[in-house]
Design a protein around this motif. Sequence first.
Motif, PDB file in Angstrom:
ATOM      1  N   TYR A  10      13.370   8.167   7.415  1.00  0.00           N
ATOM      2  CA  TYR A  10      14.546   8.300   7.635  1.00  0.00           C
ATOM      3  C   TYR A  10      15.720   6.763   8.108  1.00  0.00           C
ATOM      4  O   TYR A  10      15.709   6.344   8.940  1.00  0.00           O
ATOM      5  N   LEU A  13      22.166   6.700   8.999  1.00  0.00           N
ATOM      6  CA  LEU A  13      23.588   5.700   8.256  1.00  0.00           C
ATOM      7  C   LEU A  13      24.541   5.806   9.975  1.00  0.00           C
ATOM      8  O   LEU A  13      25.562   5.018  10.201  1.00  0.00           O
ATOM      9  N   LEU A  26      23.586  11.099  10.694  1.00  0.00           N
ATOM     10  CA  LEU A  26      23.097  11.791   9.760  1.00  0.00           C
ATOM     11  C   LEU A  26      21.584   9.705   9.124  1.00  0.00           C
ATOM     12  O   LEU A  26      22.249   9.284   9.314  1.00  0.00           O
ATOM     13  N   ALA A  27      21.698  10.716   7.933  1.00  0.00           N
ATOM     14  CA  ALA A  27      20.322   9.566   7.786  1.00  0.00           C
ATOM     15  C   ALA A  27      20.113  10.200   5.750  1.00  0.00           C
ATOM     16  O   ALA A  27      20.688  10.799   5.066  1.00  0.00           O
ATOM     17  N   GLU A  28      18.649   8.987   5.632  1.00  0.00           N
ATOM     18  CA  GLU A  28      19.274   8.811   3.823  1.00  0.00           C
ATOM     19  C   GLU A  28      17.448   8.606   4.406  1.00  0.00           C
ATOM     20  O   GLU A  28      16.678   8.577   4.493  1.00  0.00           O
ATOM     21  N   ASP A  29      16.967  10.395   3.024  1.00  0.00           N
ATOM     22  CA  ASP A  29      15.646  10.218   3.227  1.00  0.00           C
ATOM     23  C   ASP A  29      14.809   9.112   1.722  1.00  0.00           C
ATOM     24  O   ASP A  29      15.114   9.608   0.650  1.00  0.00           O
ATOM     25  N   THR A  30      14.020   8.260   2.541  1.00  0.00           N
ATOM     26  CA  THR A  30      13.996   6.838   1.667  1.00  0.00           C
ATOM     27  C   THR A  30      12.537   7.373   0.766  1.00  0.00           C
ATOM     28  O   THR A  30      12.100   7.034  -0.090  1.00  0.00           O
ATOM     29  N   ASN A  35      17.175   9.412  -2.973  1.00  0.00           N
ATOM     30  CA  ASN A  35      17.793   8.729  -1.454  1.00  0.00           C
ATOM     31  C   ASN A  35      18.741  10.142  -0.870  1.00  0.00           C
ATOM     32  O   ASN A  35      19.577   9.516  -0.202  1.00  0.00           O
ATOM     33  N   PRO A  36      18.622  11.489  -0.747  1.00  0.00           N
ATOM     34  CA  PRO A  36      19.321  12.643  -1.060  1.00  0.00           C
ATOM     35  C   PRO A  36      19.795  11.512   1.388  1.00  0.00           C
ATOM     36  O   PRO A  36      18.901  11.324   1.948  1.00  0.00           O
ATOM     37  N   HIS A  37      21.157  12.207   1.130  1.00  0.00           N
ATOM     38  CA  HIS A  37      21.855  12.167   2.709  1.00  0.00           C
ATOM     39  C   HIS A  37      21.191  13.599   3.730  1.00  0.00           C
ATOM     40  O   HIS A  37      21.198  14.715   2.757  1.00  0.00           O
ATOM     41  N   CYS A  38      19.969  13.294   4.629  1.00  0.00           N
ATOM     42  CA  CYS A  38      19.999  14.581   5.574  1.00  0.00           C
ATOM     43  C   CYS A  38      20.352  14.042   6.752  1.00  0.00           C
ATOM     44  O   CYS A  38      20.901  13.577   7.303  1.00  0.00           O
TER      45      CYS A  38
END
Length: 73
Positions: A10, A13, A26-30, A35-38
């Motif tokens: 993750y 962000l 707030l993160a990006e699933d790499t 790579n959706p935000h989660c």
Amino acid sequence: MSEKILGGRYKILQPLGSGGFGETFLAEDTQFPGNPHCVVKKLKPQLDNPSIWPDACRLFQREAEILSKLGIL
């Protein structure tokens, strides 16, 4: 914020908040296509009493399971 990866997956962000048991980001699933935000919550209880850790971990796990069932995770 410098690039930080939690759990090797993750990309953080921005921080969203923090409380007694953890921090929320707030993160990006790499590792997921596109790579959706989660939202990622990192367990980090500010406890003076180590005997409370088992309860903190249990409650954290329960919250994750409930959010997963709701489709929020």
